[in-house]
Design an enzyme around this catalytic site. Structure first.
Site, PDB file in Angstrom:
ATOM      1  N   ASN A   1       0.837  -1.199   0.000  1.00  0.00           N
ATOM      2  CA  ASN A   1       0.000   0.000   0.000  1.00  0.00           C
ATOM      3  C   ASN A   1       0.878   1.258   0.000  1.00  0.00           C
ATOM      4  O   ASN A   1       2.046   1.208  -0.358  1.00  0.00           O
ATOM      5  CB  ASN A   1      -1.019  -0.013   1.142  1.00  0.00           C
ATOM      6  CG  ASN A   1      -2.355   0.575   0.707  1.00  0.00           C
ATOM      7  OD1 ASN A   1      -2.423   1.679   0.188  1.00  0.00           O
ATOM      8  ND2 ASN A   1      -3.422  -0.176   0.912  1.00  0.00           N
TER       9      ASN A   1
ATOM     10  N   HIS B   1       3.449  -0.184  -2.579  1.00  0.00           N
ATOM     11  CA  HIS B   1       3.739  -1.611  -2.740  1.00  0.00           C
ATOM     12  C   HIS B   1       5.231  -1.925  -2.826  1.00  0.00           C
ATOM     13  O   HIS B   1       5.659  -2.808  -3.571  1.00  0.00           O
ATOM     14  CB  HIS B   1       3.007  -2.180  -3.949  1.00  0.00           C
ATOM     15  CG  HIS B   1       1.522  -2.242  -3.798  1.00  0.00           C
ATOM     16  ND1 HIS B   1       0.901  -2.411  -2.579  1.00  0.00           N
ATOM     17  CD2 HIS B   1       0.522  -2.151  -4.727  1.00  0.00           C
ATOM     18  CE1 HIS B   1      -0.416  -2.422  -2.759  1.00  0.00           C
ATOM     19  NE2 HIS B   1      -0.669  -2.264  -4.048  1.00  0.00           N
TER      20      HIS B   1
ATOM     21  N   HIS C   1      -1.953  -9.860  -2.685  1.00  0.00           N
ATOM     22  CA  HIS C   1      -2.697  -8.958  -3.560  1.00  0.00           C
ATOM     23  C   HIS C   1      -3.426  -9.749  -4.657  1.00  0.00           C
ATOM     24  O   HIS C   1      -3.262  -9.475  -5.840  1.00  0.00           O
ATOM     25  CB  HIS C   1      -1.739  -7.937  -4.174  1.00  0.00           C
ATOM     26  CG  HIS C   1      -2.389  -6.688  -4.683  1.00  0.00           C
ATOM     27  ND1 HIS C   1      -3.260  -6.682  -5.734  1.00  0.00           N
ATOM     28  CD2 HIS C   1      -2.285  -5.393  -4.274  1.00  0.00           C
ATOM     29  CE1 HIS C   1      -3.666  -5.451  -5.976  1.00  0.00           C
ATOM     30  NE2 HIS C   1      -3.079  -4.640  -5.093  1.00  0.00           N
TER      31      HIS C   1
ATOM     32  N   ASP D   1     -11.107   1.456  -3.308  1.00  0.00           N
ATOM     33  CA  ASP D   1      -9.675   1.261  -3.071  1.00  0.00           C
ATOM     34  C   ASP D   1      -9.395   1.848  -1.694  1.00  0.00           C
ATOM     35  O   ASP D   1      -8.711   2.863  -1.561  1.00  0.00           O
ATOM     36  CB  ASP D   1      -8.845   1.931  -4.154  1.00  0.00           C
ATOM     37  CG  ASP D   1      -7.372   1.514  -4.118  1.00  0.00           C
ATOM     38  OD1 ASP D   1      -7.029   0.651  -3.286  1.00  0.00           O
ATOM     39  OD2 ASP D   1      -6.578   2.049  -4.900  1.00  0.00           O
TER      40      ASP D   1
ATOM     41  N   GLN E   1      -7.616  -3.972   2.796  1.00  0.00           N
ATOM     42  CA  GLN E   1      -7.830  -3.074   1.669  1.00  0.00           C
ATOM     43  C   GLN E   1      -8.805  -3.745   0.705  1.00  0.00           C
ATOM     44  O   GLN E   1      -8.537  -4.830   0.183  1.00  0.00           O
ATOM     45  CB  GLN E   1      -6.518  -2.779   0.941  1.00  0.00           C
ATOM     46  CG  GLN E   1      -6.619  -1.705  -0.140  1.00  0.00           C
ATOM     47  CD  GLN E   1      -6.492  -0.296   0.420  1.00  0.00           C
ATOM     48  OE1 GLN E   1      -6.220  -0.114   1.608  1.00  0.00           O
ATOM     49  NE2 GLN E   1      -6.677   0.701  -0.424  1.00  0.00           N
TER      50      GLN E   1
ATOM     51  N   GLU F   1      -7.098  -7.315   0.717  1.00  0.00           N
ATOM     52  CA  GLU F   1      -5.697  -7.411   1.127  1.00  0.00           C
ATOM     53  C   GLU F   1      -5.583  -7.133   2.623  1.00  0.00           C
ATOM     54  O   GLU F   1      -5.623  -5.981   3.050  1.00  0.00           O
ATOM     55  CB  GLU F   1      -4.866  -6.395   0.354  1.00  0.00           C
ATOM     56  CG  GLU F   1      -5.028  -6.446  -1.156  1.00  0.00           C
ATOM     57  CD  GLU F   1      -4.725  -5.107  -1.808  1.00  0.00           C
ATOM     58  OE1 GLU F   1      -3.638  -4.553  -1.543  1.00  0.00           O
ATOM     59  OE2 GLU F   1      -5.583  -4.604  -2.561  1.00  0.00           O
TER      60      GLU F   1
END
Length: 349
Positions: free
Chosen positions: A78, A104, A176, A246, A283, A312
């Site tokens: 993230n 990420h 992910h 998101d 997430q 996630e």
């Protein structure tokens, strides 16, 4: 039971391997590029079996396409605001791969690397290891990261991520993957039902960086405390400017080692999954990037916007810069450990 190993491709003179593991009605394929789960076949109630994980048939597509499909992201999954953080009084500057922010793990994060894979036939598992040096993408400390994918009898998929360091650093690893419970190539997931066990979420500002507030989901497009279609309010652009999610949700604590993060069901096939974790957040991402850049997935299927949903489990985005968020600091002698357990089921019609 045997674990089949094959060559998936070659990148920068490094061979990428694929491992196939099976447990009853569930079987999975893991590749060593990005330590990614590339296939996951699960049953429905009619004797059928379908691959519910978005992914690609070839290595070049994993390298070229955005979205980190099936990958393990790190060192910090993230976003980190302005690509820097302060630890023990020192400022560390990271690669700004989503300028001005870092996401990420950067341009060469864990999801862009070839891991070393080892089968564990006795436990129906594959363990992957990655070593990254001090200064990698700007992070302090040499880190050894591992991820173990295990299929259990439930049936369930268990993903355990661990890391150690030789200097104080920050770590937040995340799986992910994108799910489509009707099958990876079946189209959008807007009609699939989702529950998220979270009374609060972290609102975002420019660059999708959390404001620091922990806001109630009540009365908002983020209220998934009862199951409802993913697409029920997804087009409310006053709350969701991208017409998609998101966002990080702050998971409710049940007082147990693992908390349930989410439950999802496809009402047509009745396939379902739950996600349990020891992490504080999840997430929820609806693969919005495929709207601008559709990709050709497995079997020649085109992935378009909302082709899958990611859940996630994680620490909160930008936690290294927000003191009241859970700490992401890892010090020598400690082990970062992140457990994600995904049981599969067939719901009643």
């Amino acid at each position: 039971m045997s674990i089949q190993k094959s060559v998936f491709g070659v990148i920068d003179s490094q061979q990428v391997e694929a491992f196939e593991i099976e447990s009853g009605t569930v079987h999975a394929t893991i590749i060593t590029y990005a330590a990614a789960l590339s296939r996951l076949f699960v049953p429905d109630g009619k004797g059928g079996q379908v691959d519910i994980a978005l992914g690609y048939d070839d290595l070049a597509s994993y390298v070229q396409n955005r979205g980190s499909a099936g990958a393990i992201c790190g060192r910090y999954a993230n976003r980190i605001a302005d690509a820097h953080f302060t630890l023990d009084g020192k400022i560390y500057s990271l690669s700004a791969n989503e300028a001005p922010n870092h996401i990420h793990g950067g341009l060469g994060g864990f999801s862009k690397r070839v891991w070393t894979g080892e089968p564990d036939t006795a436990n129906r598992a594959v363990r992957l290891t990655l070593n990254r040096p001090d200064g990698d993408e700007g992070y302090p400390g040499a880190v050894t990261a591992t991820v173990t994918y295990t299929l259990t009898d439930d049936p369930a998929l268990e993903i355990v991520m661990e890391a150690t360091t030789d200097r104080p650093t920050v770590v937040n690893m995340a799986y992910h993957g994108y799910w489509n419970l009707a099958g990876h190539g079946s189209g959008h997931v807007r009609d699939q039902h989702l529950l998220i066990d979270a009374d609060h979420y972290t609102p975002i500002g420019p660059g999708k960086i959390p404001t620091g507030e922990l806001a109630s989901v009540a009365g908002t497009a983020f209220d998934f405390r009862s199951p409802r279609p993913i697409g029920a309010t997804i087009d409310d652009t006053t709350q969701l400017p991208e017409a998609g999610y998101d966002h990080n949700f702050c998971l409710n604590h049940n007082g147990q080692p693992l908390r349930r993060a989410a439950r999802a069901v496809d009402p047509v096939s009745c396939r379902g999954l739950e996600i349990w974790t020891d992490q504080p957040g999840v997430q929820f991402y609806t693969a919005n990037h495929f709207g601008k850049a559709p990709a050709i997935g497995k079997g020649g299927v085109t992935y378009e916007k909302h082709a899958g949903f990611a859940l996630e489990t994680q620490n909160f985005p930008n936690a290294p810069n927000i003191p009241h968020f859970p700490s992401a600091v890892l010090r020598p002698g400690e082990t970062y450990r992140h457990v994600m357990r995904i049981p599969f089921f067939v719901a009643e019609a």
